[in-house]
Design an enzyme around this catalytic site. Structure first.
Site, short mmCIF file in Angstrom:
data_model
loop_
_atom_site.label_atom_id
_atom_site.label_comp_id
_atom_site.label_asym_id
_atom_site.label_seq_id
_atom_site.Cartn_x
_atom_site.Cartn_y
_atom_site.Cartn_z
N SER A 8 0.84 -1.20 0.00
CA SER A 8 0.00 0.00 0.00
C SER A 8 0.87 1.25 0.00
O SER A 8 1.59 1.53 0.97
CB SER A 8 -0.90 0.02 1.24
OG SER A 8 -1.49 1.29 1.37
N HIS A 33 -1.27 -1.39 -4.10
CA HIS A 33 -2.55 -1.02 -3.48
C HIS A 33 -2.62 0.50 -3.37
O HIS A 33 -1.74 1.15 -2.79
CB HIS A 33 -2.62 -1.67 -2.10
CG HIS A 33 -3.93 -1.54 -1.41
ND1 HIS A 33 -5.00 -2.35 -1.69
CD2 HIS A 33 -4.35 -0.69 -0.44
CE1 HIS A 33 -6.03 -2.03 -0.91
NE2 HIS A 33 -5.65 -1.02 -0.14
N ASP A 35 -4.85 3.58 -2.13
CA ASP A 35 -5.94 3.95 -1.23
C ASP A 35 -6.47 5.34 -1.57
O ASP A 35 -5.79 6.34 -1.32
CB ASP A 35 -5.43 3.96 0.22
CG ASP A 35 -5.22 2.56 0.76
OD1 ASP A 35 -6.16 1.76 0.71
OD2 ASP A 35 -4.10 2.28 1.25
N MET A 37 -9.05 8.19 -0.65
CA MET A 37 -9.91 8.60 0.47
C MET A 37 -10.47 9.99 0.21
O MET A 37 -9.75 10.86 -0.27
CB MET A 37 -9.08 8.66 1.76
CG MET A 37 -8.41 7.38 2.13
SD MET A 37 -7.46 7.63 3.64
CE MET A 37 -6.74 6.00 3.83
N HIS A 66 -8.37 0.91 -3.97
CA HIS A 66 -9.29 0.75 -2.83
C HIS A 66 -10.00 2.08 -2.63
O HIS A 66 -9.43 3.03 -2.09
CB HIS A 66 -8.47 0.33 -1.60
CG HIS A 66 -9.27 0.22 -0.34
ND1 HIS A 66 -8.67 0.12 0.90
CD2 HIS A 66 -10.59 0.18 -0.11
CE1 HIS A 66 -9.60 0.03 1.83
NE2 HIS A 66 -10.78 0.07 1.24
N MET A 68 -12.18 4.46 -0.83
CA MET A 68 -12.82 4.78 0.45
C MET A 68 -13.52 6.11 0.25
O MET A 68 -13.12 7.15 0.78
CB MET A 68 -11.77 4.84 1.56
CG MET A 68 -11.33 3.46 2.01
SD MET A 68 -9.83 3.49 3.01
CE MET A 68 -8.61 3.48 1.70
N MET A 137 -11.55 -5.65 5.53
CA MET A 137 -10.72 -4.71 6.29
C MET A 137 -10.41 -5.32 7.66
O MET A 137 -11.32 -5.76 8.36
CB MET A 137 -11.45 -3.37 6.49
CG MET A 137 -11.62 -2.53 5.24
SD MET A 137 -10.09 -2.17 4.35
CE MET A 137 -9.12 -1.29 5.60
N ASP A 175 -6.60 -6.20 4.53
CA ASP A 175 -5.99 -4.87 4.51
C ASP A 175 -6.04 -4.27 5.90
O ASP A 175 -7.12 -4.02 6.44
CB ASP A 175 -6.79 -4.01 3.51
CG ASP A 175 -6.22 -2.61 3.35
OD1 ASP A 175 -5.13 -2.33 3.89
OD2 ASP A 175 -6.88 -1.79 2.68
#
Ligand code: DX5
Ligand code: ZN
Length: 220
Positions: A8, A33, A35, A37, A66, A68, A137, A175
């Site tokens: 990540s 990965h 992320d 957000m 991913h 979010m 998660m 994760d």
């Protein structure tokens, strides 16, 4: 099932992101990965499209995005066009998970559905046959560097049992809080795609990746 490591980049040193990605490539990572957000679904804001686009230009690692973010359906097309190969969205973030799954599929990308620690695996029932991956998660989403939650590892075990009984070849990704010291436990519970942020980028990323990959019998 084949195993894959997905470092990540949330935990990377952004001053030298390119070099750090080369290091995990040399170490034998298979995925990256990413992320994303939005400061609404989770408290923090990370990065988005321009970063994804830059990664796509320079690395051949599979880009595991991913999301979010609330209403992920609004961004599926953009993420796909920026280079996402696999799009993980949160079940809790949309009122229409089927629409999100169909959108991702229609763009020819791999589909992952993600659940937060408080969401039971039974909530996944209607979608298990429609997705390529479930991301469990193992920390509350939003920040790197937290400790793994054992009850979430138990969810992995139950989900693996269930998908095996259903005869499905589903990837299960974990994760949050995965370290070399608990890697064996999450693999044994049935996860086959492993996200690790601080455990990889908190040290020498090439060496840390090699250490993970060795323990995982990773496929590239
Ligand atoms: C947390 C992110 C994770 C995070 C993991 O919301 O989804 O991907 O980067 O970081 P570690 O491995 O440090 O827990
Ligand atoms: Zn993540």
């Amino acid at each position: 099932m084949k195993n894959y490591l997905s470092p990540s980049i949330l935990a990377a040193d952004f001053w030298s992101l390119g070099e750090q990605i080369r290091a995990v490539e040399r170490g034998g990572a298979s995925y990256l990965h990413v992320d994303v957000m939005d400061g609404v679904f989770v408290p923090s804001i990370s990065f988005g499209m321009p970063v994804l686009e830059a990664l796509k230009r320079k690395t051949t690692l599979l880009l595991d995005v991913h999301l979010m973010i609330v209403e992920p359906e609004r961004y599926i097309e953009t993420m796909a066009s920026m280079g996402a190969d696999l799009i993980n969205f949160h079940l809790e973030a949309t009122s229409d998970p089927l629409e999100v799954i169909q959108k991702i599929r229609s763009l020819g990308k791999k589909v992952g559905i993600t659940i937060k620690p408080a969401t039971p695996i039974t909530a996944l029932n209607p979608y298990l046959e429609l997705v390529d991956m479930v991301l469990i998660m193992t920390v509350e989403p939003g920040f790197g560097g937290q400790s793994i939650m054992m009850d979430c590892v138990e969810k992995v075990r139950q989900l693996r049992k269930k998908v095996t009984e259903l005869g499905l070849e589903l990837d299960i990704e974990v994760d949050g809080g995965v370290k070399e010291s608990n890697l064996e436990m999450v693999l044994e519970a049935g996860a086959n795609v492993i996200v690790a942020g601080s455990a990889i980028f908190g040290g020498n990323p090439e060496e840390r990746t090699k250490a993970f990959v060795e323990k995982m019998n990773v496929e590239n």
